[in-house]
Design a protein around this motif. Structure first.
Motif: not given
Length: 192
Positions: A45, A68-69, A72, A76, A84
């Motif tokens: 990210g 993935r989170d 993020w 973010n 991403m």
């Protein structure tokens, strides 16, 4: 079950499945590198819109995670938009686990760092290494990426943390280990 709890449970199961596939795809015995299943993505990210992935100029590393989170969270950071990257490593990418002292290269690195720190803290024992071997090895010792690149290693798995969230990351030293990568622009709704 609330929707948020269901999403969190699904993410946890997906992460466990990715780890299981990664470990099942190759032997870790004898300090071998972990062969990569190209179907298991890693994530990066970023708030920067770049045409292609590149190594960080400071420590010559591209940071990836299999969560993935977590990627993020890195992208973010209060931005209205961020990107991403989904990354697939080549199946034969040589990625080592920094905590695996059965690997001669990891042991050699430990002994090198122990020698540097001996005047201040004394030698680093194997027990100390298990808590010391994290992302700070790459970020705190500028020579570590070169140490691994000279020995044919593409990257290392390290313990990492962002916003009190512990996770595992890959410190990738060679972009040539990437089979393919694609990016997605994410725009946040600032109205809510």
């Amino acid at each position: 079950m609330t929707a948020a709890l269901a999403i969190a449970a699904a993410a946890a199961l997906a992460a466990l499945g990715a780890v299981g596939r990664r470990q099942a795809s190759g032997s870790q015995a004898g300090g071998a590198s972990i062969p990569w299943d190209p179907d298991v993505p890693l994530w990066h990210g970023t708030r920067h819109d770049v045409e292609k992935l590149r190594l960080n100029l400071t420590n010559k590393t591209l940071w990836l995670t299999d969560e993935r989170d977590v990627a993020w969270l890195y992208g973010n950071r209060g931005q209205a938009q961020y990107w991403m990257w989904e990354v697939h490593l080549k199946p034969k990418a040589k990625v080592l686990d920094l905590k695996d002292l059965s690997n001669p290269l990891i042991r050699e690195l430990k002994e090198s760092i122990s020698g540097v720190r001996a005047s201040t803290w004394g030698p680093i024992t194997d027990e100390m290494w298990s808590s010391f071997a994290d992302f700070g090895i790459v970020e705190g010792y500028a020579w570590v990426p070169g140490f691994f690149k000279l020995r044919g290693v593409d990257g290392i798995w390290v313990d990492d943390q962002i916003a009190s969230r512990k996770h595992r990351s890959v410190a990738l030293f060679r972009l040539s280990a990437i089979q393919d990568a694609s990016k997605t622009r994410i725009v946040k709704n600032l109205q809510s």
